[in-house]
Design a protein around this motif. Structure first.
Motif, PDB file in Angstrom:
ATOM      1  N   VAL A  20       0.822  -1.211   0.000  1.00 54.46           N
ATOM      2  CA  VAL A  20       0.000   0.000   0.000  1.00 54.46           C
ATOM      3  C   VAL A  20       0.860   1.266   0.000  1.00 54.46           C
ATOM      4  O   VAL A  20       0.664   2.140  -0.853  1.00 54.46           O
ATOM      5  N   PRO A  21       1.860   1.408   0.905  1.00 51.11           N
ATOM      6  CA  PRO A  21       2.640   2.641   0.867  1.00 51.11           C
ATOM      7  C   PRO A  21       3.493   2.790  -0.394  1.00 51.11           C
ATOM      8  O   PRO A  21       3.605   3.890  -0.929  1.00 51.11           O
ATOM      9  N   LEU A  22       4.063   1.689  -0.882  1.00 51.03           N
ATOM     10  CA  LEU A  22       4.863   1.782  -2.103  1.00 51.03           C
ATOM     11  C   LEU A  22       3.993   2.162  -3.305  1.00 51.03           C
ATOM     12  O   LEU A  22       4.405   2.965  -4.145  1.00 51.03           O
ATOM     13  N   LEU A  23       2.806   1.601  -3.372  1.00 53.56           N
ATOM     14  CA  LEU A  23       1.888   1.945  -4.456  1.00 53.56           C
ATOM     15  C   LEU A  23       1.447   3.398  -4.359  1.00 53.56           C
ATOM     16  O   LEU A  23       1.438   4.125  -5.355  1.00 53.56           O
ATOM     17  N   MET A  24       1.119   3.832  -3.151  1.00 56.90           N
ATOM     18  CA  MET A  24       0.658   5.214  -2.964  1.00 56.90           C
ATOM     19  C   MET A  24       1.763   6.220  -3.277  1.00 56.90           C
ATOM     20  O   MET A  24       1.501   7.244  -3.901  1.00 56.90           O
ATOM     21  N   ILE A  25       2.982   5.944  -2.837  1.00 56.26           N
ATOM     22  CA  ILE A  25       4.071   6.899  -3.069  1.00 56.26           C
ATOM     23  C   ILE A  25       4.370   6.981  -4.559  1.00 56.26           C
ATOM     24  O   ILE A  25       4.688   8.047  -5.084  1.00 56.26           O
ATOM     25  N   GLY A  26       4.237   5.868  -5.271  1.00 58.02           N
ATOM     26  CA  GLY A  26       4.431   5.883  -6.716  1.00 58.02           C
ATOM     27  C   GLY A  26       3.357   6.668  -7.431  1.00 58.02           C
ATOM     28  O   GLY A  26       3.628   7.405  -8.376  1.00 58.02           O
ATOM     29  N   ILE A  27       2.126   6.525  -6.977  1.00 54.79           N
ATOM     30  CA  ILE A  27       1.021   7.259  -7.588  1.00 54.79           C
ATOM     31  C   ILE A  27       1.125   8.751  -7.258  1.00 54.79           C
ATOM     32  O   ILE A  27       0.874   9.595  -8.110  1.00 54.79           O
ATOM     33  N   LEU A  28       1.518   9.076  -6.021  1.00 64.19           N
ATOM     34  CA  LEU A  28       1.642  10.477  -5.628  1.00 64.19           C
ATOM     35  C   LEU A  28       2.774  11.193  -6.353  1.00 64.19           C
ATOM     36  O   LEU A  28       2.746  12.406  -6.499  1.00 64.19           O
ATOM     37  N   GLN A  29       3.773  10.450  -6.813  1.00 60.81           N
ATOM     38  CA  GLN A  29       4.864  11.067  -7.555  1.00 60.81           C
ATOM     39  C   GLN A  29       4.436  11.435  -8.970  1.00 60.81           C
ATOM     40  O   GLN A  29       5.122  12.203  -9.631  1.00 60.81           O
ATOM     41  N   GLY A  30       3.325  10.890  -9.420  1.00 67.97           N
ATOM     42  CA  GLY A  30       2.773  11.249 -10.723  1.00 67.97           C
ATOM     43  C   GLY A  30       3.605  10.764 -11.884  1.00 67.97           C
ATOM     44  O   GLY A  30       3.801   9.573 -12.070  1.00 67.97           O
ATOM     45  N   GLU A  31       4.092  11.700 -12.682  1.00 65.69           N
ATOM     46  CA  GLU A  31       4.831  11.396 -13.897  1.00 65.69           C
ATOM     47  C   GLU A  31       6.088  10.569 -13.644  1.00 65.69           C
ATOM     48  O   GLU A  31       6.483   9.754 -14.451  1.00 65.69           O
ATOM     49  N   ALA A  83      11.338  -2.224   2.377  1.00 55.55           N
ATOM     50  CA  ALA A  83      10.289  -1.264   2.027  1.00 55.55           C
ATOM     51  C   ALA A  83      10.484   0.051   2.781  1.00 55.55           C
ATOM     52  O   ALA A  83      10.294   1.126   2.216  1.00 55.55           O
ATOM     53  N   GLY A  84      10.883  -0.019   4.053  1.00 50.57           N
ATOM     54  CA  GLY A  84      11.137   1.202   4.817  1.00 50.57           C
ATOM     55  C   GLY A  84      12.297   1.999   4.248  1.00 50.57           C
ATOM     56  O   GLY A  84      12.250   3.231   4.176  1.00 50.57           O
ATOM     57  N   ALA A  85      13.346   1.300   3.818  1.00 50.21           N
ATOM     58  CA  ALA A  85      14.492   1.986   3.207  1.00 50.21           C
ATOM     59  C   ALA A  85      14.078   2.647   1.894  1.00 50.21           C
ATOM     60  O   ALA A  85      14.443   3.805   1.629  1.00 50.21           O
ATOM     61  N   LEU A  86      13.311   1.936   1.075  1.00 46.18           N
ATOM     62  CA  LEU A  86      12.854   2.503  -0.196  1.00 46.18           C
ATOM     63  C   LEU A  86      11.929   3.694   0.019  1.00 46.18           C
ATOM     64  O   LEU A  86      12.032   4.705  -0.682  1.00 46.18           O
ATOM     65  N   MET A  87      11.035   3.578   0.986  1.00 42.50           N
ATOM     66  CA  MET A  87      10.124   4.694   1.271  1.00 42.50           C
ATOM     67  C   MET A  87      10.897   5.908   1.778  1.00 42.50           C
ATOM     68  O   MET A  87      10.608   7.042   1.402  1.00 42.50           O
ATOM     69  N   GLY A  88      11.876   5.670   2.647  1.00 41.80           N
ATOM     70  CA  GLY A  88      12.695   6.768   3.141  1.00 41.80           C
ATOM     71  C   GLY A  88      13.437   7.465   2.020  1.00 41.80           C
ATOM     72  O   GLY A  88      13.502   8.697   1.962  1.00 41.80           O
ATOM     73  N   LEU A  89      13.998   6.696   1.116  1.00 39.41           N
ATOM     74  CA  LEU A  89      14.709   7.281  -0.024  1.00 39.41           C
ATOM     75  C   LEU A  89      13.762   8.025  -0.960  1.00 39.41           C
ATOM     76  O   LEU A  89      14.143   9.023  -1.570  1.00 39.41           O
ATOM     77  N   ALA A  90      12.532   7.561  -1.072  1.00 36.69           N
ATOM     78  CA  ALA A  90      11.573   8.208  -1.967  1.00 36.69           C
ATOM     79  C   ALA A  90      11.141   9.570  -1.456  1.00 36.69           C
ATOM     80  O   ALA A  90      10.973  10.503  -2.237  1.00 36.69           O
ATOM     81  N   ASP A 136      -4.511  -0.128   8.863  1.00 40.43           N
ATOM     82  CA  ASP A 136      -4.713   0.305   7.477  1.00 40.43           C
ATOM     83  C   ASP A 136      -4.854   1.820   7.389  1.00 40.43           C
ATOM     84  O   ASP A 136      -4.232   2.467   6.543  1.00 40.43           O
ATOM     85  N   ILE A 137      -5.656   2.380   8.268  1.00 35.20           N
ATOM     86  CA  ILE A 137      -5.888   3.828   8.257  1.00 35.20           C
ATOM     87  C   ILE A 137      -4.603   4.583   8.589  1.00 35.20           C
ATOM     88  O   ILE A 137      -4.265   5.572   7.929  1.00 35.20           O
ATOM     89  N   LEU A 138      -3.875   4.115   9.597  1.00 41.11           N
ATOM     90  CA  LEU A 138      -2.617   4.771   9.962  1.00 41.11           C
ATOM     91  C   LEU A 138      -1.595   4.699   8.838  1.00 41.11           C
ATOM     92  O   LEU A 138      -0.868   5.672   8.588  1.00 41.11           O
ATOM     93  N   CYS A 139      -1.522   3.590   8.165  1.00 39.36           N
ATOM     94  CA  CYS A 139      -0.576   3.424   7.071  1.00 39.36           C
ATOM     95  C   CYS A 139      -0.842   4.445   5.959  1.00 39.36           C
ATOM     96  O   CYS A 139       0.075   5.140   5.509  1.00 39.36           O
ATOM     97  N   ILE A 140      -2.078   4.537   5.534  1.00 42.99           N
ATOM     98  CA  ILE A 140      -2.444   5.474   4.464  1.00 42.99           C
ATOM     99  C   ILE A 140      -2.232   6.909   4.915  1.00 42.99           C
ATOM    100  O   ILE A 140      -1.695   7.735   4.175  1.00 42.99           O
ATOM    101  N   THR A 141      -2.608   7.216   6.145  1.00 46.71           N
ATOM    102  CA  THR A 141      -2.428   8.564   6.680  1.00 46.71           C
ATOM    103  C   THR A 141      -0.955   8.942   6.747  1.00 46.71           C
ATOM    104  O   THR A 141      -0.571  10.068   6.385  1.00 46.71           O
ATOM    105  N   LEU A 142      -0.111   8.028   7.188  1.00 44.30           N
ATOM    106  CA  LEU A 142       1.319   8.315   7.297  1.00 44.30           C
ATOM    107  C   LEU A 142       1.965   8.548   5.936  1.00 44.30           C
ATOM    108  O   LEU A 142       2.885   9.367   5.821  1.00 44.30           O
ATOM    109  N   VAL A 143       1.504   7.865   4.909  1.00 37.44           N
ATOM    110  CA  VAL A 143       2.051   8.106   3.568  1.00 37.44           C
ATOM    111  C   VAL A 143       1.683   9.509   3.098  1.00 37.44           C
ATOM    112  O   VAL A 143       2.533  10.245   2.589  1.00 37.44           O
ATOM    113  N   PHE A 144       0.417   9.891   3.277  1.00 33.54           N
ATOM    114  CA  PHE A 144       0.012  11.249   2.884  1.00 33.54           C
ATOM    115  C   PHE A 144       0.783  12.296   3.685  1.00 33.54           C
ATOM    116  O   PHE A 144       1.218  13.312   3.132  1.00 33.54           O
ATOM    117  N   PHE A 145       0.956  12.069   4.977  1.00 35.77           N
ATOM    118  CA  PHE A 145       1.696  13.020   5.790  1.00 35.77           C
ATOM    119  C   PHE A 145       3.172  13.076   5.411  1.00 35.77           C
ATOM    120  O   PHE A 145       3.788  14.127   5.488  1.00 35.77           O
TER     121      PHE A 145
END
Length: 179
Positions: A20-31, A83-90, A136-145
């Motif tokens: 979920v966080p990897l998918l969301m961060i990819g979508i939020l990056q757009g292009e 996944a945490g390392a990749l998210m941090g780098l993103a 689930d809710i915390l995960c999605i919220t933390l990605v947006f934050f």
């Protein structure tokens, strides 16, 4: 300092779910769909979207049953540091902090959160449904934050880390009294 808080927020999200966080961060990056992530930039975006969407759906639906929780917990235990390392780098692409330190912070925080979740899973013999929905809710919220409001996301991650440390003390006291 803001980048560190964003890294903490992203690492905490990866400690709860992986797809979920990897998918969301990819979508939020757009292009720039996953173009800045070291490992994921080498995989075709179409294949990556399919894999992450499939795993995200499996995470969301399988975590509602006890057997599914066991499978998800075991996979997450091994993959959450990555996944945490990749998210941090993103989320920390424009920081002066060395990338190895960013990956280490995100990966370790994700591992700590995953260890706490595994501990509660085995202590309670399965996570209650309200805890899974909260996760689930915390995960999605933390990605947006992590992307839009890193101060608030970092603060939530630090509070969750405090809860994790309190849990460790609780488990130690419980184990000590049991013997």
């Amino acid at each position: 300092m803001i980048e560190i808080l964003a890294i903490l927020s992203a690492g905490a999200a990866a400690g709860m779910r992986i797809g979920v966080p990897l998918l969301m961060i990819g979508i939020l990056q757009g292009e720039q769909l996953w173009s800045q992530m070291p490992v994921l930039s080498r995989i075709s975006p179409h294949v990556l979207v399919g894999l992450l969407t499939s795993w995200s759906l499996f995470e969301l639906f399988a975590s509602k049953k006890l057997v599914g929780q066991r499978i998800v917990q075991q996979v997450h235990l091994f993959l959450s540091p990555l996944a945490g390392a990749l998210m941090g780098l993103a989320v920390a692409s424009a920081t002066t902090t060395p990338s190895w330190l960013v990956a280490l912070i995100g990966g370790l925080l994700a591992l700590v959160f995953q260890l706490v979740l595994v501990g509660w899973f085995y202590r309670l013999r399965g996570l209650p449904m309200w805890a899974v929905f909260m996760q689930d809710i915390l995960c999605i919220t933390l990605v947006f934050f992590a992307v839009d409001a890193p101060r608030q996301g970092g603060l939530i991650a630090l509070i969750l880390l405090w809860f994790a440390l309190r849990s460790a003390k609780y488990w130690y006291d419980w184990y000590k009294c049991d013997r």
